[in-house]
Write a protein that holds these residues in place. Structure first.
Motif, PDB file in Angstrom:
ATOM      1  N   ILE A  52       0.800  -1.216   0.000  1.00 45.40           N
ATOM      2  CA  ILE A  52       0.000   0.000   0.000  1.00 45.40           C
ATOM      3  C   ILE A  52       0.842   1.280   0.000  1.00 45.40           C
ATOM      4  CG2 ILE A  52      -0.277   0.001   2.511  1.00 45.40           C
ATOM      5  CD1 ILE A  52      -2.866   1.092  -0.165  1.00 45.40           C
ATOM      6  N   ALA A  53       1.980   1.298   0.696  1.00 43.73           N
ATOM      7  CA  ALA A  53       2.792   2.524   0.748  1.00 43.73           C
ATOM      8  C   ALA A  53       3.306   2.904  -0.634  1.00 43.73           C
ATOM      9  CB  ALA A  53       3.961   2.333   1.726  1.00 43.73           C
ATOM     10  N   VAL A  69      -8.495   5.116   1.007  1.00 44.10           N
ATOM     11  CA  VAL A  69      -8.392   3.658   1.077  1.00 44.10           C
ATOM     12  C   VAL A  69      -9.682   3.126   1.683  1.00 44.10           C
ATOM     13  CG1 VAL A  69      -7.244   1.737   2.253  1.00 44.10           C
ATOM     14  CG2 VAL A  69      -5.878   3.551   1.201  1.00 44.10           C
ATOM     15  N   VAL A  70     -10.356   2.240   0.958  1.00 45.41           N
ATOM     16  CA  VAL A  70     -11.537   1.557   1.477  1.00 45.41           C
ATOM     17  C   VAL A  70     -11.105   0.146   1.836  1.00 45.41           C
ATOM     18  CG1 VAL A  70     -13.856   0.726   0.964  1.00 45.41           C
ATOM     19  CG2 VAL A  70     -13.131   2.979   0.148  1.00 45.41           C
ATOM     20  N   VAL A 122      -3.988  -0.580   7.359  1.00 42.39           N
ATOM     21  CA  VAL A 122      -4.655   0.670   7.730  1.00 42.39           C
ATOM     22  C   VAL A 122      -3.658   1.662   8.317  1.00 42.39           C
ATOM     23  CG1 VAL A 122      -6.357   1.695   9.283  1.00 42.39           C
ATOM     24  CG2 VAL A 122      -6.929  -0.371   7.996  1.00 42.39           C
ATOM     25  N   ALA A 123      -2.808   1.202   9.223  1.00 43.09           N
ATOM     26  CA  ALA A 123      -1.832   2.095   9.847  1.00 43.09           C
ATOM     27  C   ALA A 123      -0.855   2.651   8.820  1.00 43.09           C
ATOM     28  CB  ALA A 123      -1.083   1.354  10.953  1.00 43.09           C
ATOM     29  N   ILE A 124      -0.392   1.809   7.916  1.00 42.52           N
ATOM     30  CA  ILE A 124       0.541   2.267   6.888  1.00 42.52           C
ATOM     31  C   ILE A 124      -0.139   3.256   5.954  1.00 42.52           C
ATOM     32  CG2 ILE A 124       1.924   1.535   4.903  1.00 42.52           C
ATOM     33  CD1 ILE A 124       2.379  -1.125   6.388  1.00 42.52           C
ATOM     34  N   ALA A 125      -1.381   2.964   5.568  1.00 40.62           N
ATOM     35  CA  ALA A 125      -2.108   3.870   4.676  1.00 40.62           C
ATOM     36  C   ALA A 125      -2.250   5.250   5.305  1.00 40.62           C
ATOM     37  CB  ALA A 125      -3.474   3.283   4.344  1.00 40.62           C
ATOM     38  N   ARG A 126      -2.615   5.292   6.560  1.00 43.22           N
ATOM     39  CA  ARG A 126      -2.760   6.588   7.234  1.00 43.22           C
ATOM     40  C   ARG A 126      -1.422   7.306   7.344  1.00 43.22           C
ATOM     41  NH1 ARG A 126      -7.000   4.130  11.650  1.00 43.22           N
ATOM     42  NH2 ARG A 126      -8.914   4.643  10.499  1.00 43.22           N
ATOM     43  N   VAL A 141      -8.862   6.564   5.559  1.00 43.10           N
ATOM     44  CA  VAL A 141      -9.284   5.165   5.505  1.00 43.10           C
ATOM     45  C   VAL A 141     -10.746   5.048   5.905  1.00 43.10           C
ATOM     46  CG1 VAL A 141      -8.886   2.820   6.355  1.00 43.10           C
ATOM     47  CG2 VAL A 141      -6.941   4.374   6.006  1.00 43.10           C
ATOM     48  N   VAL A 142     -11.519   4.340   5.086  1.00 46.30           N
ATOM     49  CA  VAL A 142     -12.925   4.054   5.360  1.00 46.30           C
ATOM     50  C   VAL A 142     -13.083   2.541   5.451  1.00 46.30           C
ATOM     51  CG1 VAL A 142     -15.284   4.200   4.478  1.00 46.30           C
ATOM     52  CG2 VAL A 142     -13.717   6.136   4.181  1.00 46.30           C
TER      53      VAL A 142
END
Length: 271
Positions: free
Chosen positions: A19-20, A34-35, A44-48, A54-55
């Motif tokens: 994802i990164a 990111v859904v 989720v943590a990496i996306a944020r 994030v949804v």
């Protein structure tokens, strides 16, 4: 690089390894969305941490999940990537140049070209893996994803331009990844067939594998990519055959639908 009123939309489930890179490849998007359908890794943590909002949304199938993501975007123009895809620097530069004119016009969408990396190296000849044209950039009031559980497509009317540079797809980094995807995609496709009441045509089965292999290995030039091309053609043909066998089982043994769903969920390969 300037930012544009555009949302990068990605649907994820356990994509911590990818994802990164995907998010960072689109520096010009004013919003990154990111859904996620319930990842239990660090997705989720990496996306944020890489700037995404994030949804959380339970899995709906590929088409419905993408349509849900569309409703969550802040901007009308949307760029869709999978987590294992990322823009090349050449495509990012081309988008920077062409986005202002595209977004000011009335085109419903634009086609991007995708180049696949398979077994750690780019494919050089196999046609679907070299510059495959895909509609991934669109205006949400002018285009919509089909509702298919798998092999969804973007639907729109009118002409759409095609960009020259390609984005990259880290396609099935190992053969186990591919085999798990065959199970997952087959299940989703067969459920679509079941909903539509598609006739069972097992008489086609003896021909499906041979014709699918011939199409990919010869006519789509997989043979030019050596043994990797042979493996791509073989797994594609196996997928074509397995779908039909699995659909026969669903129709003739309906309880297998729920039993298979339970085992796929247990092994986290149902979405």
């Amino acid at each position: 690089m300037p930012t544009f009123p555009l949302t990068l939309a990605i649907i994820t489930h356990n994509e911590a390894d990818n994802i990164a890179r995907c998010l960072d490849s689109v520096p010009f998007a004013a919003e990154k969305l990111v859904v996620d359908s319930g990842s239990d890794d660090d997705t989720v943590a990496i996306a944020r941490a890489h700037g995404a909002r994030v949804v959380r949304q339970d899995w709906l199938g590929f088409g419905p999940q993408r349509n849900f993501a569309t409703t969550q975007c802040t901007h009308d123009w949307i760029l869709v990537l999978d987590a294992d895809e990322y823009l090349s620097p050449e495509l990012a530069a081309e988008l920077e140049q062409r986005l202002p004119q595209l977004m000011a016009g009335d085109a419903p969408a634009a086609y991007l070209r995708r180049s696949s990396i398979y077994m750690g190296a780019p494919m050089r000849w196999y046609r679907p893996a070299v510059g495959e044209r895909m509609a991934r950039l669109y205006h949400r009031q002018r285009a919509r994803w089909s509702d298919a559980r798998v092999h969804e497509s973007l639907r729109f009317d009118g002409p759409a331009p095609t960009l020259r540079a390609a984005f990259n797809h880290n396609n099935n980094p190992t053969l186990p990844h591919k085999q798990l995807k065959v199970l997952r995609y087959s299940e989703l496709k067969c459920r679509d067939w079941l909903d539509k009441g598609k006739p069972v045509r097992m008489w086609q089965a003896p021909f499906v594998f041979a014709l699918a292999f011939l199409k990919d290995y010869v006519f789509r030039l997989a043979f030019m990519d050596g043994w990797r091309g042979f493996m791509i053609a073989q797994t594609a043909a196996s997928y074509a055959l397995y779908k039909r066998m699995r659909y026969y089982e669903m129709v003739n043994n309906p309880e297998s639908v729920a039993r298979a769903a339970a085992v796929l969920t247990r092994h986290q390969i149902d979405r």
